[in-house]
Write a protein that holds these residues in place. Sequence first.
Motif, PDB file in Angstrom:
ATOM      1  N   VAL A 381     -33.216  31.555  33.913  1.00 48.92           N
ATOM      2  CA  VAL A 381     -32.877  31.428  32.493  1.00 48.92           C
ATOM      3  C   VAL A 381     -31.392  31.692  32.363  1.00 48.92           C
ATOM      4  O   VAL A 381     -30.920  32.760  32.756  1.00 48.92           O
ATOM      5  CB  VAL A 381     -33.683  32.425  31.636  1.00 48.92           C
ATOM      6  N   VAL A 382     -30.677  30.714  31.871  1.00 45.42           N
ATOM      7  CA  VAL A 382     -29.239  30.863  31.712  1.00 45.42           C
ATOM      8  C   VAL A 382     -28.849  30.335  30.326  1.00 45.42           C
ATOM      9  O   VAL A 382     -29.655  29.732  29.635  1.00 45.42           O
ATOM     10  CB  VAL A 382     -28.461  30.082  32.786  1.00 45.42           C
ATOM     11  N   SER A 383     -27.606  30.658  29.999  1.00 43.22           N
ATOM     12  CA  SER A 383     -27.058  30.069  28.779  1.00 43.22           C
ATOM     13  C   SER A 383     -26.000  29.076  29.196  1.00 43.22           C
ATOM     14  O   SER A 383     -25.081  29.430  29.938  1.00 43.22           O
ATOM     15  CB  SER A 383     -26.456  31.147  27.886  1.00 43.22           C
ATOM     16  N   VAL A 384     -26.158  27.833  28.740  1.00 41.62           N
ATOM     17  CA  VAL A 384     -25.207  26.796  29.098  1.00 41.62           C
ATOM     18  C   VAL A 384     -24.335  26.516  27.878  1.00 41.62           C
ATOM     19  O   VAL A 384     -24.830  26.424  26.750  1.00 41.62           O
ATOM     20  CB  VAL A 384     -25.944  25.517  29.543  1.00 41.62           C
ATOM     21  N   LEU A 385     -23.052  26.466  28.162  1.00 40.04           N
ATOM     22  CA  LEU A 385     -22.088  26.265  27.071  1.00 40.04           C
ATOM     23  C   LEU A 385     -21.317  24.969  27.314  1.00 40.04           C
ATOM     24  O   LEU A 385     -20.853  24.744  28.435  1.00 40.04           O
ATOM     25  CB  LEU A 385     -21.142  27.458  27.009  1.00 40.04           C
ATOM     26  N   PHE A 386     -21.264  24.165  26.280  1.00 41.16           N
ATOM     27  CA  PHE A 386     -20.424  22.965  26.334  1.00 41.16           C
ATOM     28  C   PHE A 386     -19.327  23.089  25.309  1.00 41.16           C
ATOM     29  O   PHE A 386     -19.575  23.508  24.168  1.00 41.16           O
ATOM     30  CB  PHE A 386     -21.257  21.720  26.038  1.00 41.16           C
ATOM     31  N   ALA A 387     -18.118  22.770  25.756  1.00 40.48           N
ATOM     32  CA  ALA A 387     -17.001  22.735  24.803  1.00 40.48           C
ATOM     33  C   ALA A 387     -16.322  21.379  24.948  1.00 40.48           C
ATOM     34  O   ALA A 387     -16.082  20.930  26.062  1.00 40.48           O
ATOM     35  CB  ALA A 387     -16.026  23.859  25.111  1.00 40.48           C
ATOM     36  N   ASP A 388     -16.037  20.767  23.845  1.00 44.96           N
ATOM     37  CA  ASP A 388     -15.500  19.412  23.905  1.00 44.96           C
ATOM     38  C   ASP A 388     -14.476  19.241  22.791  1.00 44.96           C
ATOM     39  O   ASP A 388     -14.634  19.768  21.688  1.00 44.96           O
ATOM     40  CB  ASP A 388     -16.667  18.422  23.731  1.00 44.96           C
ATOM     41  N   ILE A 389     -13.416  18.522  23.116  1.00 45.34           N
ATOM     42  CA  ILE A 389     -12.397  18.253  22.084  1.00 45.34           C
ATOM     43  C   ILE A 389     -12.941  17.172  21.158  1.00 45.34           C
ATOM     44  O   ILE A 389     -13.482  16.158  21.607  1.00 45.34           O
ATOM     45  CB  ILE A 389     -11.084  17.784  22.728  1.00 45.34           C
ATOM     46  N   ARG A 390     -12.772  17.496  19.947  1.00 44.80           N
ATOM     47  CA  ARG A 390     -13.211  16.499  18.969  1.00 44.80           C
ATOM     48  C   ARG A 390     -12.107  15.484  18.757  1.00 44.80           C
ATOM     49  O   ARG A 390     -10.955  15.865  18.619  1.00 44.80           O
ATOM     50  CB  ARG A 390     -13.521  17.176  17.625  1.00 44.80           C
ATOM     51  N   GLY A 391     -12.478  14.287  18.801  1.00 44.58           N
ATOM     52  CA  GLY A 391     -11.493  13.240  18.554  1.00 44.58           C
ATOM     53  C   GLY A 391     -10.449  13.153  19.627  1.00 44.58           C
ATOM     54  O   GLY A 391      -9.261  13.062  19.371  1.00 44.58           O
ATOM     55  N   PHE A 392     -10.891  13.233  20.872  1.00 42.19           N
ATOM     56  CA  PHE A 392      -9.934  13.165  21.973  1.00 42.19           C
ATOM     57  C   PHE A 392      -9.273  11.790  22.035  1.00 42.19           C
ATOM     58  O   PHE A 392      -8.087  11.681  22.326  1.00 42.19           O
ATOM     59  CB  PHE A 392     -10.667  13.473  23.297  1.00 42.19           C
ATOM     60  N   THR A 393     -10.018  10.803  21.726  1.00 38.68           N
ATOM     61  CA  THR A 393      -9.477   9.439  21.780  1.00 38.68           C
ATOM     62  C   THR A 393      -8.308   9.291  20.822  1.00 38.68           C
ATOM     63  O   THR A 393      -7.249   8.806  21.181  1.00 38.68           O
ATOM     64  CB  THR A 393     -10.585   8.428  21.443  1.00 38.68           C
ATOM     65  N   ARG A 394      -8.535   9.795  19.611  1.00 38.30           N
ATOM     66  CA  ARG A 394      -7.473   9.731  18.616  1.00 38.30           C
ATOM     67  C   ARG A 394      -6.275  10.529  19.089  1.00 38.30           C
ATOM     68  O   ARG A 394      -5.133  10.124  18.990  1.00 38.30           O
ATOM     69  CB  ARG A 394      -8.008  10.296  17.291  1.00 38.30           C
ATOM     70  N   MET A 395      -6.585  11.665  19.668  1.00 37.77           N
ATOM     71  CA  MET A 395      -5.525  12.551  20.155  1.00 37.77           C
ATOM     72  C   MET A 395      -4.724  11.900  21.272  1.00 37.77           C
ATOM     73  O   MET A 395      -3.496  11.954  21.291  1.00 37.77           O
ATOM     74  CB  MET A 395      -6.199  13.833  20.676  1.00 37.77           C
ATOM     75  N   SER A 396      -5.419  11.234  22.138  1.00 36.55           N
ATOM     76  CA  SER A 396      -4.731  10.604  23.266  1.00 36.55           C
ATOM     77  C   SER A 396      -3.804   9.501  22.808  1.00 36.55           C
ATOM     78  O   SER A 396      -2.828   9.177  23.491  1.00 36.55           O
ATOM     79  CB  SER A 396      -5.743  10.073  24.289  1.00 36.55           C
ATOM     80  N   GLN A 397      -4.112   8.989  21.625  1.00 38.54           N
ATOM     81  CA  GLN A 397      -3.227   7.953  21.098  1.00 38.54           C
ATOM     82  C   GLN A 397      -1.956   8.569  20.543  1.00 38.54           C
ATOM     83  O   GLN A 397      -0.905   7.969  20.561  1.00 38.54           O
ATOM     84  CB  GLN A 397      -3.960   7.158  20.014  1.00 38.54           C
ATOM     85  N   ASN A 398      -2.043   9.820  20.037  1.00 31.45           N
ATOM     86  CA  ASN A 398      -0.885  10.462  19.411  1.00 31.45           C
ATOM     87  C   ASN A 398       0.062  11.135  20.418  1.00 31.45           C
ATOM     88  O   ASN A 398       1.147  11.511  20.061  1.00 31.45           O
ATOM     89  CB  ASN A 398      -1.357  11.531  18.429  1.00 31.45           C
ATOM     90  N   TYR A 399      -0.419  11.317  21.611  1.00 25.09           N
ATOM     91  CA  TYR A 399       0.405  12.029  22.613  1.00 25.09           C
ATOM     92  C   TYR A 399       0.875  11.095  23.710  1.00 25.09           C
ATOM     93  O   TYR A 399       0.138  10.210  24.117  1.00 25.09           O
ATOM     94  CB  TYR A 399      -0.404  13.140  23.275  1.00 25.09           C
ATOM     95  N   PRO A 400       2.107  11.373  24.225  1.00 28.02           N
ATOM     96  CA  PRO A 400       2.499  10.679  25.458  1.00 28.02           C
ATOM     97  C   PRO A 400       1.604  11.198  26.593  1.00 28.02           C
ATOM     98  O   PRO A 400       1.179  12.357  26.564  1.00 28.02           O
ATOM     99  CB  PRO A 400       3.937  11.104  25.686  1.00 28.02           C
TER     100      PRO A 400
END
Lengths: 639, 219
Positions: A381-400
């Motif tokens: 029995v474990v606790s699994v944690l997921f963390a994810d950036i929201r809107g990474f696609t949009r973000m990748s467009q705004n950054y070099p």
Amino acid sequence: MRTLSFRTRILLTLLGLILTVQGTAFVAVYLATGRSARTQIEAELGASARVFEALMERREVELAQAASLVSGDFAFKTAFSLRHQPTMVTALRNLRNRVGADEAALIDPDRTLLAADPEMTVASERVTFGNLIDRAERTPSITASGVDFVGDRPYLLVTVPLMAPVPVAWISLGFDLNDTLAAELKELTGAEVSIGRLEGETFVVYASTLPPNWRAELSQQPARGGWTRGSVSDVTIGGEPYVTLLSPLGDFIGSPLEVVLQRPLSEAMASYRQLRLFLGLLTAAGLLISAIGAGLIARNVTLPIRRVVEAVEKVAAGDYSVTVGVRRTDELGQLATAVNKMTNDLMERDRARELLGKMVSQQVATELLGRRLELGGEERVVSVLFADIRGFTRMSQNYPPAELVSVLNGYLTALSDVIERHGGIVDKYIGDAIMAVFGAPIHQPDHAARAVSAALAMHRSLDELNRTLVDRGRPRVEFGIGINTATVVVGNMGSARRLNYTVIGDGVNLAARVEKLTREYDVPIVVTQSTQGDAPGFLFRELDRVRVKGRDEAVRVFEPLGEASSFGEESLHRLESWHAALKRYRSRDWGGADSILADLQEGEQDSLLYAVYRARIETLRLAPPGAAWDGTFNTPGAY
Amino acid sequence: MRAILPIAAVLAVLATGAAEAADLAGIVRDGNGAPVADAVIYAVPRNRPVPALPVQGLPPTAIDQVNSQFPFITPVRRGSAVVFRNADTYGHTVYSVSQTKVFNIPLSRDVVSAPVVFDTAGVVVVGCSIHDYMLAYILVLDTPYYAVTNATGTAILNNLPADTHDVFVWHPGMAGTATPVPLVVTDGAIANAEFRVPLKLDGLWRIDRNNPVGRHIAP
């Protein structure tokens, strides 16, 4: 007790061995010389005794010969012919002086003393001289000699006839056995000479080469025992041990006389003293050389060992640059080579561990390195944690791209740190997402609470990151965190050649799914009911009951708000209101629910959750759900 | 003193004619019965005085030294003289330290000494101070009746007056002084007598000239 160093022990062992060998040799020679000295001195004493005997005999013969010449001396005969006593006395004195005698006497054939010089009592001499004359008459040489007393002194007596041309009288010559004689004999024999007579427990000394006080000691000797004629014994005189031989003195006529010959034991030892000294020096020198040699050997042995030890200590301290510089082909060389190889291997392993730590979580790396790698897993029995950036696609467009990687890495690093600080492991990075596990590989009973706590901390951490991003004029990064506590399979998965320590199972998928729900409710963290149930001490807001894709069962999902203790009265009140609204919603009290939500929404303008529900209520009012509706929300599309 | 044992004093006196004298034939034996040479037998008449010495004296008795040897025994009458005659080609020194007569006479070769007169009866031991092995005895007697036994131990005393004689035997090896044996001598007869003389043989000095240093005692 202090432990001795290896070097000291080698040194001591070698020295001990050498000392034993040399010491044994020394003692053996020492004892042998002692015995030899005694044997020698006894032999010398025996020789002295023979020399003494020979000298006495020789002296007797010489005296007899001298006396014989006298006995034919015509002038003496002439003096004798005068039959004049004073003339005879002077003639005797003349004779005595000529041969060096201490006593001279002229005796008639009928044993009457005719004259003597020095004068003596006739009575005392009659018997002695008579005996000697009797003996002389019986011998072919007509002479006789022997030891006897004249008065109270022992004399060596020689008797010859006065030939005119037949014996007309007897001439007796006496030689006092005095200190002078003893001294002469000492000169020739090399031994201390004492002449005396045993009288019961006393030895009456008549002549000796010993000083007077030592004579007194000697005279007491028979009382101490061990004094038998012809035997060798030890007699201490003047504090010095003398090897002593007691033997009868020549031909005695009357009472027996003894001669005591003595040699100091030290005399014989003297010749060996040099040898012993030399031997001692030799032993000392041998020991010194041996000690130096042993020291060198010990050094030769231990120096490489010390180098190895130093190297190993450095290695232990993490310095892998060291190399043991021992160029030998023996065991020590092999040891050095082995240590060098070990250092190299350790360095490689450490590097591997470091690398592994980068690739996998530190705990997993330890687990992996500490255990045999086996394919397969276990249910846990474990606790699994997921963390994810929201809107990474949009973000990748705004950054070099380069900055994007930098920001992403910063984000992943910060969140990974938070996870590890809370005892979780980063299972993998999936693009911009992080999958973390709490409760494996290390058992943690409170893994759910840890996961929740980590999620809250991650949220705070992201706030800080966002502030710097905003300062730099970049948009904020939003993220969602989903946590599920479930029974999963934990273990090394993959192929035999390439393993992955990971967790798999439906519970993992659910965690990923609830993470997606964060967008639905516009909350940063969503946990399932199992997590919520396992994490007491936190304040949760129930978000919904959902049926996710691929799962028939509905799952209640919650948003952790923080530690229960940190909330004030008003917050709790609002949470109660919310839960009341949720309750009304599920019991189709649209109006009741909506009015509460409207009130709550007024307090929290920016919270989308209330809006989401009010929109749902609006839809449900228009198209009321069937009887089967139980308030469960079916997730749309992809999740 | 039991020096002479008159074991066989033969009393049978045989007639020898009308001469006023008699002879005595004596034999001397030792304790073992062996004849003793060089013994002096002398007789002293009891009842008659011995004849007086002539005024001019008796001719001196000669004692020769021949080949370093004296005649062993020489009896002389008291008052008579002795001359020593050196017959050797080398010198001798004749001496005596005996109480009877002390003298010391150096004798070159072929020299005859001055007469030595013996006034006292007794034994004189004569030696030579050059040659220790030379030994002679001179027996000075108060009687003219004496003789020296030969190798058979026999000696004959001539012209003894008829009388009772005290007969003496003397020998250098004899222990002690002689005890006379009375003997009756008859005119014209020959008296025979045997004398037993126990000799103290180690008292008899004969000197071995070949080994003079040893001065051996001859038996």
